[in-house]
Design an enzyme around this catalytic site. Structure first.
Site, PDB file in Angstrom:
ATOM      1  N   GLN A  40      39.612  49.744  44.621  1.00 45.60           N
ATOM      2  CA  GLN A  40      40.630  49.037  43.591  1.00 45.60           C
ATOM      3  C   GLN A  40      39.357  48.740  42.624  1.00 45.60           C
ATOM      4  O   GLN A  40      38.350  47.794  43.426  1.00 45.60           O
ATOM      5  CB  GLN A  40      41.056  48.178  44.413  1.00 45.60           C
ATOM      6  CG  GLN A  40      42.586  47.335  43.226  1.00 45.60           C
ATOM      7  CD  GLN A  40      43.211  46.491  43.500  1.00 45.60           C
ATOM      8  OE1 GLN A  40      42.819  46.551  45.114  1.00 45.60           O
ATOM      9  NE2 GLN A  40      43.756  46.012  42.868  1.00 45.60           N
ATOM     10  N   GLY A  45      34.238  43.686  46.844  1.00 47.58           N
ATOM     11  CA  GLY A  45      33.411  44.530  47.596  1.00 47.58           C
ATOM     12  C   GLY A  45      33.571  45.511  46.622  1.00 47.58           C
ATOM     13  O   GLY A  45      32.385  46.556  46.381  1.00 47.58           O
ATOM     14  N   CYS A  46      33.864  46.280  46.202  1.00 46.33           N
ATOM     15  CA  CYS A  46      34.336  47.583  44.395  1.00 46.33           C
ATOM     16  C   CYS A  46      33.473  47.487  43.360  1.00 46.33           C
ATOM     17  O   CYS A  46      32.815  47.777  43.308  1.00 46.33           O
ATOM     18  CB  CYS A  46      35.592  47.947  44.391  1.00 46.33           C
ATOM     19  SG  CYS A  46      37.246  48.338  46.449  1.00 46.33           S
ATOM     20  N   THR A  47      33.524  46.398  43.683  1.00 42.32           N
ATOM     21  CA  THR A  47      32.731  45.742  42.309  1.00 42.32           C
ATOM     22  C   THR A  47      30.963  45.864  42.691  1.00 42.32           C
ATOM     23  O   THR A  47      30.375  46.678  41.723  1.00 42.32           O
ATOM     24  CB  THR A  47      32.430  43.915  41.877  1.00 42.32           C
ATOM     25  OG1 THR A  47      34.188  44.236  41.931  1.00 42.32           O
ATOM     26  CG2 THR A  47      31.711  43.249  39.926  1.00 42.32           C
ATOM     27  N   ASN A  50      29.888  49.817  42.952  1.00 40.03           N
ATOM     28  CA  ASN A  50      29.530  50.237  41.848  1.00 40.03           C
ATOM     29  C   ASN A  50      28.360  49.844  41.127  1.00 40.03           C
ATOM     30  O   ASN A  50      27.663  50.276  40.689  1.00 40.03           O
ATOM     31  CB  ASN A  50      30.804  49.657  40.618  1.00 40.03           C
ATOM     32  CG  ASN A  50      32.054  50.930  41.370  1.00 40.03           C
ATOM     33  OD1 ASN A  50      32.242  51.855  40.633  1.00 40.03           O
ATOM     34  ND2 ASN A  50      32.996  50.732  42.004  1.00 40.03           N
TER      35      ASN A  50
END
Length: 171
Positions: A40, A45-47, A50
């Protein structure tokens, strides 16, 4: 669907990106392609993942590699996420889970003892021949992009000189 094994053809797909262009995997034959699947936009974590892939983009480009982040978020959410963190990777929207399910990434997950279906954090490195070269389970986010970059370097070295500059996407 299960994860594709190294040496097998990478499942083809077409998704819309954060630039509102269509990204079709088969349009990038002749180049290494990194597909990193994440749950998401705009979560911690996803930030981090990326941002780390964005930081490595100059070297991925030098190698002729195409790097695409895929999540079930919408194109609009990807655009907001990209702009908020100044991301330099292609973000492909997969709200219908076409690529996510084709790659076997929609799996049973456990969070705080509760099981649910969701996107596993997995990266697939695809060789210039369109076959899966390696599958990475991102058990630790920090350093994951560097690990994938090292594998991409090895893949390109094995294949010879890097190919011409890859296309961002196709309209």
């Amino acid at each position: 669907m299960t994860l594709p094994a190294p040496g097998t053809p990478a499942p083809d797909f077409e998704l819309v990106t954060d630039s509102y262009e269509k990204f079709r995997l088969s349009d990038h034959l002749g180049h290494p392609v990194v597909l990193y699947f994440y749950p998401q936009d705009d979560t911690e974590g996803c930030t981090l993942e990326n941002i780390e892939f964005t930081d490595q983009m100059p070297e991925f480009r030098r190698l002729g590699a195409v790097v695409v982040g895929i999540s079930p978020d919408t194109v609009e959410k990807h655009c907001s996420f990209r702009d908020k963190y100044n991301l330099g990777v292609i973000l492909a929207a997969d709200p219908e889970r076409k690529a996510i399910e084709a790659y076997g990434i929609w799996q049973l997950k456990k969070l705080w003892g509760v099981e649910h279906m969701g996107v596993k954090r997995i990266t697939v490195l695809i060789g210039p021949d369109g076959r899966v070269a390696e599958v990475f389970h991102a058990t630790r986010i920090k350093g994951h992009a560097e690990k994938v970059l090292a594998a991409t370097r090895a893949l390109v070295a094995k294949a010879g000189a890097p190919p011409a500059k890859p296309r961002r996407g196709k309209a």
